[in-house]
Scaffold this motif. Structure first.
Motif, PDB file in Angstrom:
ATOM      1  N   ILE A   1     -77.402  49.297  34.192  1.00  0.00           N
ATOM      2  CA  ILE A   1     -77.247  50.245  33.089  1.00  0.00           C
ATOM      3  C   ILE A   1     -78.588  50.920  33.182  1.00  0.00           C
ATOM      4  CG2 ILE A   1     -77.437  50.685  30.695  1.00  0.00           C
ATOM      5  CD1 ILE A   1     -75.391  48.372  30.353  1.00  0.00           C
ATOM      6  N   THR A   2     -78.638  52.244  33.820  1.00  0.00           N
ATOM      7  CA  THR A   2     -79.704  52.931  33.993  1.00  0.00           C
ATOM      8  C   THR A   2     -79.818  54.053  33.477  1.00  0.00           C
ATOM      9  OG1 THR A   2     -78.722  54.004  35.835  1.00  0.00           O
ATOM     10  CG2 THR A   2     -79.803  51.996  36.478  1.00  0.00           C
ATOM     11  N   THR A   3     -79.175  54.523  32.274  1.00  0.00           N
ATOM     12  CA  THR A   3     -78.959  55.783  31.698  1.00  0.00           C
ATOM     13  C   THR A   3     -78.846  55.567  30.011  1.00  0.00           C
ATOM     14  OG1 THR A   3     -76.436  56.004  31.708  1.00  0.00           O
ATOM     15  CG2 THR A   3     -77.949  57.259  33.291  1.00  0.00           C
ATOM     16  N   CYS A   4     -79.039  56.445  29.192  1.00  0.00           N
ATOM     17  CA  CYS A   4     -79.058  56.286  27.738  1.00  0.00           C
ATOM     18  C   CYS A   4     -78.330  57.297  27.057  1.00  0.00           C
ATOM     19  CB  CYS A   4     -80.618  56.104  27.281  1.00  0.00           C
ATOM     20  SG  CYS A   4     -81.379  57.489  27.252  1.00  0.00           S
ATOM     21  N   VAL A   5     -78.056  57.326  25.848  1.00  0.00           N
ATOM     22  CA  VAL A   5     -77.403  58.384  24.901  1.00  0.00           C
ATOM     23  C   VAL A   5     -78.450  58.917  24.109  1.00  0.00           C
ATOM     24  CG1 VAL A   5     -75.812  58.976  23.223  1.00  0.00           C
ATOM     25  CG2 VAL A   5     -75.165  57.417  25.087  1.00  0.00           C
ATOM     26  N   LYS A   6     -78.666  60.304  23.980  1.00  0.00           N
ATOM     27  CA  LYS A   6     -79.535  60.798  22.889  1.00  0.00           C
ATOM     28  C   LYS A   6     -78.905  61.239  22.098  1.00  0.00           C
ATOM     29  CE  LYS A   6     -83.397  60.814  26.298  1.00  0.00           C
ATOM     30  NZ  LYS A   6     -84.243  61.546  27.166  1.00  0.00           N
TER      31      LYS A   6
ATOM     32  N   ARG B   1     -81.872  60.239  33.416  1.00  0.00           N
ATOM     33  CA  ARG B   1     -82.032  59.005  32.533  1.00  0.00           C
ATOM     34  C   ARG B   1     -81.018  59.273  31.281  1.00  0.00           C
ATOM     35  NH1 ARG B   1     -83.002  54.535  34.660  1.00  0.00           N
ATOM     36  NH2 ARG B   1     -85.243  54.018  35.333  1.00  0.00           N
ATOM     37  N   THR B   2     -80.416  60.479  31.131  1.00  0.00           N
ATOM     38  CA  THR B   2     -79.491  60.671  30.006  1.00  0.00           C
ATOM     39  C   THR B   2     -77.941  60.743  30.467  1.00  0.00           C
ATOM     40  OG1 THR B   2     -81.419  61.490  28.745  1.00  0.00           O
ATOM     41  CG2 THR B   2     -79.224  61.768  27.854  1.00  0.00           C
ATOM     42  N   LYS B   3     -77.140  60.145  29.879  1.00  0.00           N
ATOM     43  CA  LYS B   3     -75.834  60.524  30.183  1.00  0.00           C
ATOM     44  C   LYS B   3     -75.262  61.525  29.449  1.00  0.00           C
ATOM     45  CE  LYS B   3     -71.249  58.485  30.446  1.00  0.00           C
ATOM     46  NZ  LYS B   3     -70.346  57.190  30.151  1.00  0.00           N
ATOM     47  N   THR B   4     -75.408  61.501  28.096  1.00  0.00           N
ATOM     48  CA  THR B   4     -74.913  62.537  27.075  1.00  0.00           C
ATOM     49  C   THR B   4     -75.993  62.929  26.116  1.00  0.00           C
ATOM     50  OG1 THR B   4     -72.819  61.637  27.445  1.00  0.00           O
ATOM     51  CG2 THR B   4     -73.217  63.445  25.922  1.00  0.00           C
ATOM     52  N   TYR B   5     -76.200  64.030  25.901  1.00  0.00           N
ATOM     53  CA  TYR B   5     -76.768  64.550  24.563  1.00  0.00           C
ATOM     54  C   TYR B   5     -75.852  64.949  23.497  1.00  0.00           C
ATOM     55  CZ  TYR B   5     -80.882  65.183  27.705  1.00  0.00           C
ATOM     56  OH  TYR B   5     -81.922  65.053  28.779  1.00  0.00           O
TER      57      TYR B   5
ATOM     58  N   GLN C   1     -77.891  74.027  34.564  1.00  0.00           N
ATOM     59  CA  GLN C   1     -77.060  73.669  35.523  1.00  0.00           C
ATOM     60  C   GLN C   1     -75.843  73.351  35.136  1.00  0.00           C
ATOM     61  OE1 GLN C   1     -79.217  70.907  38.010  1.00  0.00           O
ATOM     62  NE2 GLN C   1     -80.905  72.412  38.581  1.00  0.00           N
ATOM     63  N   GLU C   2     -74.853  73.323  35.812  1.00  0.00           N
ATOM     64  CA  GLU C   2     -73.248  72.771  35.140  1.00  0.00           C
ATOM     65  C   GLU C   2     -73.445  71.523  34.845  1.00  0.00           C
ATOM     66  OE1 GLU C   2     -68.797  72.906  36.569  1.00  0.00           O
ATOM     67  OE2 GLU C   2     -70.121  73.614  38.036  1.00  0.00           O
ATOM     68  N   ARG C   3     -73.873  70.472  35.756  1.00  0.00           N
ATOM     69  CA  ARG C   3     -73.853  69.179  35.660  1.00  0.00           C
ATOM     70  C   ARG C   3     -74.700  68.762  34.093  1.00  0.00           C
ATOM     71  NH1 ARG C   3     -79.077  67.216  36.903  1.00  0.00           N
ATOM     72  NH2 ARG C   3     -80.306  68.280  38.520  1.00  0.00           N
ATOM     73  N   THR C   4     -75.782  69.619  33.667  1.00  0.00           N
ATOM     74  CA  THR C   4     -76.692  69.589  32.515  1.00  0.00           C
ATOM     75  C   THR C   4     -75.656  70.157  31.466  1.00  0.00           C
ATOM     76  OG1 THR C   4     -78.385  69.699  33.712  1.00  0.00           O
ATOM     77  CG2 THR C   4     -78.757  70.106  31.331  1.00  0.00           C
ATOM     78  N   ARG C   5     -75.040  71.303  31.537  1.00  0.00           N
ATOM     79  CA  ARG C   5     -74.168  71.753  30.441  1.00  0.00           C
ATOM     80  C   ARG C   5     -73.134  70.811  30.029  1.00  0.00           C
ATOM     81  NH1 ARG C   5     -74.369  76.643  33.319  1.00  0.00           N
ATOM     82  NH2 ARG C   5     -72.148  76.480  33.986  1.00  0.00           N
TER      83      ARG C   5
ATOM     84  N   LEU D   1     -74.149  68.211  27.432  1.00  0.00           N
ATOM     85  CA  LEU D   1     -74.469  68.380  26.182  1.00  0.00           C
ATOM     86  C   LEU D   1     -73.137  68.500  25.214  1.00  0.00           C
ATOM     87  CD1 LEU D   1     -76.984  70.951  27.174  1.00  0.00           C
ATOM     88  CD2 LEU D   1     -77.598  69.420  25.444  1.00  0.00           C
ATOM     89  N   GLN D   2     -73.133  67.909  24.092  1.00  0.00           N
ATOM     90  CA  GLN D   2     -72.216  68.105  23.089  1.00  0.00           C
ATOM     91  C   GLN D   2     -72.585  68.488  21.502  1.00  0.00           C
ATOM     92  OE1 GLN D   2     -68.903  65.417  23.152  1.00  0.00           O
ATOM     93  NE2 GLN D   2     -69.424  64.781  25.107  1.00  0.00           N
ATOM     94  N   VAL D   3     -72.280  69.446  21.266  1.00  0.00           N
ATOM     95  CA  VAL D   3     -72.689  70.097  20.010  1.00  0.00           C
ATOM     96  C   VAL D   3     -71.702  69.726  19.028  1.00  0.00           C
ATOM     97  CG1 VAL D   3     -73.352  72.034  18.224  1.00  0.00           C
ATOM     98  CG2 VAL D   3     -73.879  72.050  20.771  1.00  0.00           C
ATOM     99  N   LEU D   4     -71.876  68.588  18.070  1.00  0.00           N
ATOM    100  CA  LEU D   4     -70.843  68.034  17.173  1.00  0.00           C
ATOM    101  C   LEU D   4     -71.028  68.775  15.961  1.00  0.00           C
ATOM    102  CD1 LEU D   4     -71.634  64.317  17.864  1.00  0.00           C
ATOM    103  CD2 LEU D   4     -70.034  65.808  18.953  1.00  0.00           C
ATOM    104  N   PRO D   5     -69.942  68.632  15.185  1.00  0.00           N
ATOM    105  CA  PRO D   5     -69.875  69.246  13.625  1.00  0.00           C
ATOM    106  C   PRO D   5     -70.777  68.374  12.753  1.00  0.00           C
ATOM    107  CG  PRO D   5     -67.633  68.225  14.276  1.00  0.00           C
ATOM    108  CD  PRO D   5     -68.586  68.333  15.554  1.00  0.00           C
ATOM    109  N   GLY D   6     -71.485  68.889  11.665  1.00  0.00           N
ATOM    110  CA  GLY D   6     -72.079  68.257  10.810  1.00  0.00           C
ATOM    111  C   GLY D   6     -73.061  67.193  11.344  1.00  0.00           C
ATOM    112  N   ASN D   7     -73.279  66.030  10.625  1.00  0.00           N
ATOM    113  CA  ASN D   7     -74.076  64.864  11.411  1.00  0.00           C
ATOM    114  C   ASN D   7     -73.400  64.205  12.466  1.00  0.00           C
ATOM    115  OD1 ASN D   7     -72.298  63.189  10.223  1.00  0.00           O
ATOM    116  ND2 ASN D   7     -73.838  62.437   8.388  1.00  0.00           N
ATOM    117  N   GLY D   8     -72.187  64.700  12.931  1.00  0.00           N
ATOM    118  CA  GLY D   8     -71.633  63.933  14.154  1.00  0.00           C
ATOM    119  C   GLY D   8     -70.882  62.560  13.925  1.00  0.00           C
TER     120      GLY D   8
END
Length: 337
Positions: free
Chosen positions: A149-154, A186-190, A211-215, A218-225
């Protein structure tokens, strides 16, 4: 991990096998037994170009040696009141793990003020959290789940975004550059939560620069997610600002133990106690002295991360007469991370 160009990995590994001391030891501190995954991270950061990835990694090793990064976890920020001030103004913490076993880190992007200590203390704290994640948290998770496990979620909380972001662009550029060059992929998903209405205006400008791989990260969630995040983690691992029903966030949780930004939270207690313990083990009989761990700060370059921040600064100036402004993306550190 998907299909990866084995030839590129093998070529890169052959080059790194030639590394000698003192670079060899600091390289081991980076990969922590997950050498292939480390090589892939640097290859991704340089679009699978082996010579460029090799230069990036070797430059990273030299940066670590020159700045004694291997020793940063034996350098506590003291006294404790100073460290508490850093924690209260640089809002970051770890709230738990995803269902997949990835550490979940939370960032109070909108409410971080970075005004209680010098730049060097904030940089020291940032690197210490990176190193604790890479040398303690991730290896422990790998052992627990029986796989690398080498990545995290932010999760990035955008509550409280204001024009004062302009005064922080320089510090955020420094932190972004450090992460881009030395802690890539180091980050799988923001997950972006509590985004103000004006966020979209800045996001439309910044998104095309990524970059496409960076886009895709990224996920913009509604409200507090809350609802979306509960699909990838349990309730106990949700950051405190996501636990309320509906939208909205608060800087302080009702219980300080639940506020993952607080020095009283278990993560920060474990981190701070670990650093103090390492200081005693590796140090000496000398008392711990106050003084930040000075790292040579990178110059703002012409990389994608710097370009993004310059664009954000320009957009913030355009919105100068507004009251709620998109400081948000300036704190993402999303180029190479």
């Amino acid at each position: 991990m998907g299909i990866v160009p084995d030839e590129a990995i093998n070529q890169f590994k052959a080059l790194m096998d030639q590394v000698e001391e003192p670079l060899k030891t600091t390289y081991q501190n980076i990969h922590q037994g997950c050498q292939t995954e480390t090589l892939i991270r640097f290859l991704k950061a340089r679009e699978w170009n082996v010579p460029k990835a090799h230069k990036m990694l070797v430059d990273c090793l030299h940066w670590r040696i020159q700045n004694e990064i291997d020793n940063i976890l034996v350098k506590p920020i003291v006294p404790t009141d100073l460290y508490r001030s850093v924690r209260d103004s640089q809002l970051i913490g770890m709230s738990g793990y995803s269902i997949e076993g990835l550490p979940v880190f939370a960032f109070g992007v909108g409410l971080s003020t970075y005004d209680k200590a010098s730049v060097h203390y904030y940089v020291q704290s940032h690197i210490q959290i990176n190193e604790y994640r890479d040398r303690v948290i991730l290896p422990s998770a790998s052992k627990k789940y029986g796989r690398p496990i080498t990545t995290c979620v932010k999760v990035l909380d955008m509550t409280g975004l204001k024009l004062s972001a302009l005064s922080q662009i320089k510090l955020l550029t420094i932190i972004t550059s450090i992460d881009d060059l030395n802690y890539p992929e180091r980050t799988k998903t923001y997950y972006i939560v509590n985004a103000p209405y004006i966020f979209s205006a800045c996001w439309k400008v910044v998104k095309p620069l990524l970059q496409e791989r960076t886009r895709k990260k990224l996920q913009v969630l509604p409200g507090n997610g809350r609802d979306e995040l509960l699909k990838i983690m349990d309730l106990a691992s949700l950051p405190h600002f996501c636990k309320k029903e509906g939208s909205g966030s608060s800087r302080h949780a009702e219980n300080a133990m639940e506020n993952c930004y607080s020095l009283d939270h278990p993560f920060h207690q474990q981190l701070y106690n670990y650093i103090k313990q390492q200081s005693l083990i590796n140090g000496t009989d000398k008392p711990i002295k106050q003084g930040s761990f000075h790292v040579n700060l990178p110059e703002a370059g012409d990389g994608k991360g710097t370009e993004i921040l310059k664009t954000i600064e320009s957009e913030l100036h355009k919105f100068e007469n507004g009251s709620e402004l998109p400081r948000s993306v300036s704190g993402l550190k999303i180029n190479g991370d």
